[in-house]
Scaffold this motif. Sequence first.
Motif, mmCIF file in Angstrom:
data_model
loop_
_atom_site.group_PDB
_atom_site.id
_atom_site.type_symbol
_atom_site.label_atom_id
_atom_site.label_comp_id
_atom_site.label_asym_id
_atom_site.label_seq_id
_atom_site.Cartn_x
_atom_site.Cartn_y
_atom_site.Cartn_z
ATOM 1 N N ASN A 1 0.787 -1.150 -0.133
ATOM 2 C CA ASN A 1 -0.039 -0.005 0.022
ATOM 3 C C ASN A 1 0.998 1.380 -0.046
ATOM 4 O OD1 ASN A 1 -2.385 -1.362 -0.102
ATOM 5 N ND2 ASN A 1 -2.526 -1.679 2.008
ATOM 6 N N GLU A 2 2.011 1.330 0.569
ATOM 7 C CA GLU A 2 2.745 2.365 0.928
ATOM 8 C C GLU A 2 3.344 2.729 -0.599
ATOM 9 O OE1 GLU A 2 4.260 2.381 5.510
ATOM 10 O OE2 GLU A 2 5.260 0.941 4.093
ATOM 11 N N MET A 3 3.757 1.561 -1.284
ATOM 12 C CA MET A 3 4.533 1.741 -2.550
ATOM 13 C C MET A 3 3.450 2.111 -3.517
ATOM 14 S SD MET A 3 6.912 -1.190 -4.593
ATOM 15 C CE MET A 3 7.417 -1.777 -2.930
ATOM 16 N N SER A 4 2.479 1.579 -3.326
ATOM 17 C CA SER A 4 1.141 2.302 -4.366
ATOM 18 C C SER A 4 0.909 3.763 -4.266
ATOM 19 C CB SER A 4 -0.105 1.593 -4.077
ATOM 20 O OG SER A 4 -1.405 1.611 -4.826
ATOM 21 N N ASP A 5 1.059 4.095 -2.975
ATOM 22 C CA ASP A 5 0.821 5.670 -2.623
ATOM 23 C C ASP A 5 1.706 6.346 -3.359
ATOM 24 O OD1 ASP A 5 -1.574 5.072 -1.065
ATOM 25 O OD2 ASP A 5 -0.423 5.051 0.909
ATOM 26 N N CYS A 6 2.981 6.079 -3.763
ATOM 27 C CA CYS A 6 4.021 6.776 -4.557
ATOM 28 C C CYS A 6 3.659 7.142 -5.925
ATOM 29 C CB CYS A 6 5.361 5.983 -4.472
ATOM 30 S SG CYS A 6 6.038 5.687 -2.766
ATOM 31 N N ASN A 7 2.603 6.329 -6.512
ATOM 32 C CA ASN A 7 1.829 6.867 -7.571
ATOM 33 C C ASN A 7 2.891 6.880 -8.886
ATOM 34 O OD1 ASN A 7 -0.836 6.935 -6.666
ATOM 35 N ND2 ASN A 7 -0.398 8.739 -5.917
ATOM 36 N N GLY A 8 4.182 5.810 -8.785
ATOM 37 C CA GLY A 8 5.090 5.926 -9.633
ATOM 38 C C GLY A 8 6.041 6.750 -9.599
ATOM 39 N N ASP A 9 6.273 7.730 -8.676
ATOM 40 C CA ASP A 9 6.848 8.720 -8.412
ATOM 41 C C ASP A 9 8.232 8.182 -7.902
ATOM 42 O OD1 ASP A 9 8.548 11.036 -7.292
ATOM 43 O OD2 ASP A 9 6.649 12.003 -7.446
ATOM 44 N N ALA A 10 9.307 8.260 -8.555
ATOM 45 C CA ALA A 10 10.575 7.714 -7.979
ATOM 46 C C ALA A 10 11.220 8.536 -6.619
ATOM 47 C CB ALA A 10 11.612 7.724 -9.064
ATOM 48 N N LYS A 11 10.869 9.781 -6.933
ATOM 49 C CA LYS A 11 11.469 10.762 -5.572
ATOM 50 C C LYS A 11 10.721 10.394 -4.319
ATOM 51 C CE LYS A 11 14.022 14.023 -3.618
ATOM 52 N NZ LYS A 11 14.628 13.461 -2.641
ATOM 53 N N LYS A 12 9.251 10.168 -4.471
ATOM 54 C CA LYS A 12 8.476 9.734 -3.500
ATOM 55 C C LYS A 12 8.884 8.431 -3.012
ATOM 56 C CE LYS A 12 4.090 11.880 -4.211
ATOM 57 N NZ LYS A 12 2.616 11.545 -4.587
ATOM 58 N N PHE A 13 9.233 7.506 -3.409
ATOM 59 C CA PHE A 13 9.781 6.092 -3.504
ATOM 60 C C PHE A 13 11.106 6.403 -2.555
ATOM 61 C CE2 PHE A 13 11.428 1.886 -4.805
ATOM 62 C CZ PHE A 13 10.633 1.229 -3.799
ATOM 63 N N GLU A 14 11.883 7.192 -3.274
ATOM 64 C CA GLU A 14 13.357 7.447 -2.622
ATOM 65 C C GLU A 14 13.133 8.037 -1.005
ATOM 66 O OE1 GLU A 14 17.346 9.981 -3.025
ATOM 67 O OE2 GLU A 14 15.643 10.384 -4.108
ATOM 68 N N ASP A 15 12.380 8.992 -0.971
ATOM 69 C CA ASP A 15 12.166 9.537 0.216
ATOM 70 C C ASP A 15 11.589 8.535 1.185
ATOM 71 O OD1 ASP A 15 12.942 11.939 -0.881
ATOM 72 O OD2 ASP A 15 11.101 12.865 -1.020
ATOM 73 N N LEU A 16 10.379 7.876 0.696
ATOM 74 C CA LEU A 16 9.971 6.862 1.724
ATOM 75 C C LEU A 16 11.027 5.677 2.191
ATOM 76 C CD1 LEU A 16 7.413 5.693 3.055
ATOM 77 C CD2 LEU A 16 6.915 4.384 0.698
ATOM 78 N N ILE A 17 11.894 5.483 1.407
ATOM 79 C CA ILE A 17 12.820 4.409 1.568
ATOM 80 C C ILE A 17 13.718 5.212 2.902
ATOM 81 C CG2 ILE A 17 14.952 2.939 0.954
ATOM 82 C CD1 ILE A 17 13.634 2.746 -1.718
ATOM 83 N N ILE A 18 14.174 6.255 2.555
ATOM 84 C CA ILE A 18 15.009 6.972 3.640
ATOM 85 C C ILE A 18 14.286 7.050 4.811
ATOM 86 C CG2 ILE A 18 16.305 9.137 4.049
ATOM 87 C CD1 ILE A 18 17.102 9.204 0.937
#
Length: 141
Positions: free
Chosen positions: A118-135
């Motif tokens: 669900n968290e990954m889905s919330d990134c909506n394909g946005d790589a920067k959002k994904f990077e920020d979430l990982i960090i």
Amino acid sequence: TLSTALSTREKQFIQYRKRALVAGITKLIGIYDADGGIFGEIKYFAGKIFSNKHCSLCDITHGKAKKEWEVCERRLPITIDFIHLNERNEAIRKYTEGVTPCVIGKTATGYVTVITKNEMSDCNGDAKKFEDLIIQKLQNQ
């Protein structure tokens, strides 16, 4: 040559630095909600076209955001590997059955979930959002 040796040393230092920054997790593993290989790709694209099934991790690392993701990935404080459903070992398969796509962390005692489906889905394909979430998630481990 000296430049090749220096480059290799720099790479080794970067890998050492990445391992040192995230205590407990030795690497991240992103697991696609799709099989690998030519038949896996055909099955994935057919599912995407005919039943609107997609993998939000695929959208980030293979879709429109691919080039942006490559830049983001280099900034991560830890190495991340990617595997498909049919490439999981038994332990990873048991840990991630039914919850892909996701990102898990490898530890000395097993695996921990770092990013949920669900968290990954919330990134909506946005790589920067994904990077920020990982960090963010790694800082909270």
